[in-house]
Design an enzyme around this catalytic site. Structure first.
Site, PDB file in Angstrom:
ATOM      1  N   LEU A 191       0.908  -1.209  -0.100  1.00  0.00           N
ATOM      2  CA  LEU A 191       0.081  -0.029  -0.147  1.00  0.00           C
ATOM      3  C   LEU A 191       0.754   1.299  -0.096  1.00  0.00           C
ATOM      4  O   LEU A 191       1.975   1.193   0.254  1.00  0.00           O
ATOM      5  CB  LEU A 191      -0.844   0.044   1.092  1.00  0.00           C
ATOM      6  CG  LEU A 191      -1.843  -1.311   1.251  1.00  0.00           C
ATOM      7  CD1 LEU A 191      -2.604  -1.556   2.559  1.00  0.00           C
ATOM      8  CD2 LEU A 191      -2.740  -1.280   0.097  1.00  0.00           C
ATOM      9  N   PRO A 192       0.420   2.492  -0.022  1.00  0.00           N
ATOM     10  CA  PRO A 192       1.097   3.660  -0.219  1.00  0.00           C
ATOM     11  C   PRO A 192       1.940   4.025   0.742  1.00  0.00           C
ATOM     12  O   PRO A 192       3.256   4.242   0.623  1.00  0.00           O
ATOM     13  CB  PRO A 192       0.058   4.966  -0.797  1.00  0.00           C
ATOM     14  CG  PRO A 192      -1.034   4.125  -1.466  1.00  0.00           C
ATOM     15  CD  PRO A 192      -0.988   2.635  -0.608  1.00  0.00           C
ATOM     16  N   LYS A 241      15.195   0.704   3.053  1.00  0.00           N
ATOM     17  CA  LYS A 241      14.488   1.204   1.921  1.00  0.00           C
ATOM     18  C   LYS A 241      14.386   2.565   1.712  1.00  0.00           C
ATOM     19  O   LYS A 241      14.525   3.253   0.715  1.00  0.00           O
ATOM     20  CB  LYS A 241      13.004   0.495   1.847  1.00  0.00           C
ATOM     21  CG  LYS A 241      11.925   1.061   0.754  1.00  0.00           C
ATOM     22  CD  LYS A 241      12.695   0.680  -0.661  1.00  0.00           C
ATOM     23  CE  LYS A 241      11.841   1.300  -1.711  1.00  0.00           C
ATOM     24  NZ  LYS A 241      12.409   1.155  -2.880  1.00  0.00           N
ATOM     25  N   LYS A 261       7.398  10.834  -0.215  1.00  0.00           N
ATOM     26  CA  LYS A 261       7.293  10.308   1.100  1.00  0.00           C
ATOM     27  C   LYS A 261       8.531   9.463   1.689  1.00  0.00           C
ATOM     28  O   LYS A 261       8.864   9.658   2.704  1.00  0.00           O
ATOM     29  CB  LYS A 261       6.238   9.191   0.849  1.00  0.00           C
ATOM     30  CG  LYS A 261       5.713   8.342   1.984  1.00  0.00           C
ATOM     31  CD  LYS A 261       5.816   6.740   1.616  1.00  0.00           C
ATOM     32  CE  LYS A 261       5.795   6.252   0.308  1.00  0.00           C
ATOM     33  NZ  LYS A 261       6.113   5.022   0.290  1.00  0.00           N
TER      34      LYS A 261
HETATM   35  P1  NAD Z   1      -0.208   2.237  -6.211  1.00  0.00           P
HETATM   36  O1  NAD Z   1      -0.801   3.658  -5.826  1.00  0.00           O
HETATM   37  O2  NAD Z   1      -0.044   2.009  -7.756  1.00  0.00           O
HETATM   38  O3  NAD Z   1      -0.886   1.237  -5.404  1.00  0.00           O
HETATM   39  C1  NAD Z   1      -1.237   1.058  -4.354  1.00  0.00           C
HETATM   40  C2  NAD Z   1      -2.767   0.368  -4.236  1.00  0.00           C
HETATM   41  O4  NAD Z   1      -3.079   0.412  -2.875  1.00  0.00           O
HETATM   42  C3  NAD Z   1      -3.575   1.012  -5.115  1.00  0.00           C
HETATM   43  O5  NAD Z   1      -4.139  -0.218  -6.050  1.00  0.00           O
HETATM   44  C4  NAD Z   1      -4.855   1.289  -4.137  1.00  0.00           C
HETATM   45  O6  NAD Z   1      -6.080   1.244  -4.506  1.00  0.00           O
HETATM   46  C5  NAD Z   1      -4.439   0.398  -2.999  1.00  0.00           C
HETATM   47  N1  NAD Z   1      -5.130   0.733  -1.577  1.00  0.00           N
HETATM   48  C6  NAD Z   1      -4.817   1.997  -1.050  1.00  0.00           C
HETATM   49  N2  NAD Z   1      -5.502   1.616   0.311  1.00  0.00           N
HETATM   50  C7  NAD Z   1      -5.835   0.556   0.241  1.00  0.00           C
HETATM   51  C8  NAD Z   1      -6.658  -0.118   1.421  1.00  0.00           C
HETATM   52  N3  NAD Z   1      -6.889   0.553   2.556  1.00  0.00           N
HETATM   53  N4  NAD Z   1      -6.859  -1.445   1.125  1.00  0.00           N
HETATM   54  C9  NAD Z   1      -6.910  -1.797   0.196  1.00  0.00           C
HETATM   55  N5  NAD Z   1      -6.022  -1.124  -0.912  1.00  0.00           N
HETATM   56  C10 NAD Z   1      -5.725  -0.048  -0.876  1.00  0.00           C
HETATM   57  O7  NAD Z   1       1.330   2.356  -5.551  1.00  0.00           O
HETATM   58  P2  NAD Z   1       2.690   1.591  -5.788  1.00  0.00           P
HETATM   59  O8  NAD Z   1       3.570   2.269  -6.757  1.00  0.00           O
HETATM   60  O9  NAD Z   1       2.304   0.000  -6.438  1.00  0.00           O
HETATM   61  O10 NAD Z   1       3.572   1.518  -4.580  1.00  0.00           O
HETATM   62  C11 NAD Z   1       3.085   0.705  -3.406  1.00  0.00           C
HETATM   63  C12 NAD Z   1       4.160   0.744  -2.408  1.00  0.00           C
HETATM   64  O11 NAD Z   1       5.355   0.261  -3.026  1.00  0.00           O
HETATM   65  C13 NAD Z   1       4.501   2.218  -1.934  1.00  0.00           C
HETATM   66  O12 NAD Z   1       4.823   2.238  -0.729  1.00  0.00           O
HETATM   67  C14 NAD Z   1       5.742   2.361  -2.702  1.00  0.00           C
HETATM   68  O13 NAD Z   1       6.378   3.493  -2.101  1.00  0.00           O
HETATM   69  C15 NAD Z   1       6.476   1.094  -2.812  1.00  0.00           C
HETATM   70  N6  NAD Z   1       7.390   0.943  -4.085  1.00  0.00           N
HETATM   71  C16 NAD Z   1       6.960   1.409  -5.233  1.00  0.00           C
HETATM   72  C17 NAD Z   1       7.857   1.359  -6.430  1.00  0.00           C
HETATM   73  C18 NAD Z   1       7.289   1.508  -7.918  1.00  0.00           C
HETATM   74  O14 NAD Z   1       8.294   1.583  -8.589  1.00  0.00           O
HETATM   75  N7  NAD Z   1       6.160   2.186  -8.061  1.00  0.00           N
HETATM   76  C19 NAD Z   1       9.085   0.406  -6.096  1.00  0.00           C
HETATM   77  C20 NAD Z   1       9.342   0.283  -4.986  1.00  0.00           C
HETATM   78  C21 NAD Z   1       8.544   0.340  -3.892  1.00  0.00           C
END
Ligand code: NAD
Length: 301
Positions: free
Chosen positions: A71-72, A180, A249
């Site tokens: 999740l975010p 991280k 963040k």
């Molecule tokens: P994203 O916004 O694409 O996905 C997050 C998902 O969580 C969304 O589909 C949203 O609908 C869902 N969500 C939010 N609140 C929720 C809840 N209470 N219950 C169920 N679902 C819920 O984000 P992302 O890019 O996939 O990133 C996710 C995490 O991974 C973040 O912490 C980010 O910093 C980390 N991350 C991202 C990347 C990248 O390249 N995108 C790489 C490494 C780490």
């Protein structure tokens, strides 16, 4: 060995990570808040495309052996596990369940969440990832595992290995999340330095494409010069799949951590400030590679 896995958060990263869990043959159920959005019912689409079940509520996932959150932020993780649906998840947790937060969360919040889940019989591990969407798809993420229960870490590793091929044990609970955030602080600082240099160079008359070639053959090369400037910025693509707000963040978590451990780390404060300004100017949903668009101000003559 097939285990029962619940996965919360089928976003940019969660989707390909969960896909690899399904591919490894685990019994998978997925849940995302987008389940309520009829126009983009990601969960149903995911379940149709991958061998898994769509859960209609977060509480449905509590009986699994493992529950993964992607999740975010820490706040989203906390809400999903403890307060959404009147705390349905926490109330029906299976004793001995292992909850793995793979989001890039705040290590201080993770250390608070651990004992709260332990009181409900579950073990919390943190296992954030690096490698972005391309390596999430190929199952070659780097995974930083923190946790206080060695046997839970040992049990989680085969599952984590379906998503990543570089597994690191970083220490106690929260240490993966700290690692991280520090990694992303370094990546963001590298990006910030590179785009400043490119903008200075351009104003002086240098060609940015030539600059990148020189950097990549020189000591100034880094992840941004090798993977981002030509591919994402000069091409105008701006589509890394990593939102600017998430990077802002992460650098805030790293700089805040510096303050929490009382280390004077001025560069981390500057990077936190620059990325917060970019998020403010462009919006959190824009792509990470676009941050430079917020920083093109000229000094007054
Ligand atoms: P994203 O916004 O694409 O996905 C997050 C998902 O969580 C969304 O589909 C949203 O609908 C869902 N969500 C939010 N609140 C929720 C809840 N209470 N219950 C169920 N679902 C819920 O984000 P992302 O890019 O996939 O990133 C996710 C995490 O991974 C973040 O912490 C980010 O910093 C980390 N991350 C991202 C990347 C990248 O390249 N995108 C790489 C490494 C780490």
């Amino acid at each position: 060995m097939s285990t029962r896995v619940g996965f919360i958060g089928i976003g940019n990263m969660g989707w390909p990570m969960a896909a690899n869990i399904a591919k490894a043959g685990h019994d998978l159920a997925v849940y995302d808040l987008a389940v309520f959005d009829l126009n983009q019912d990601r969960v149903a689409r995911f379940a149709a495309e991958h061998k898994s079940r769509a859960a209609a509520s977060v509480g449905e996932l509590a009986q699994n052996d493992f529950v993964i959150t992607m999740l975010p932020t820490s706040q989203h993780v906390r809400e999903a596990l403890l307060s959404d649906e009147s705390g349905a998840f926490a109330k029906s947790l299976r004793p001995g369940a292992i909850v793995i937060d793979m989001s890039s969360s705040d290590p201080v919040a993770t250390r608070q969440l651990g004992p709260e889940l332990a009181r409900r019989g579950a073990i919390l591990l943190d296992a954030p990832v690096s490698g972005a969407v391309p390596r999430a798809i190929t199952g070659k993420l780097a995974i930083m595992i923190g946790g206080d229960d060695k046997s839970a870490i040992a049990r989680a590793k085969p599952l984590l290995a379906s998503m990543g091929d570089r597994l690191f044990e970083t220490g106690p609970l929260g240490s993966g999340h700290a690692m991280k955030a520090l990694n992303n602080y370094i990546a963001a600082a590298g990006y910030t330095a590179v785009v400043e240099a490119l903008m200075i160079g351009e104003k002086f008359g240098l060609d940015q494409s030539v600059m990148v070639d020189v950097l990549n053959a020189s000591t100034g090369r880094n992840f941004t010069t090798e993977n981002m400037i030509k591919q994402q910025i000069l091409s105008g693509q701006f589509a890394t799949g990593f939102a600017l707000g998430l990077m802002a963040k992460d650098v805030k978590i790293a700089a805040d951590l510096g303050e929490a451990v009382r280390l004077d780390a001025p560069m981390s404060r500057l990077i936190r400030e620059r990325w917060a300004a970019a998020r403010e100017r462009l919006g959190a949903a824009r792509d990470t590679s676009e941050a430079m668009l917020a920083w093109r101000d000229s000094l007054p003559d």
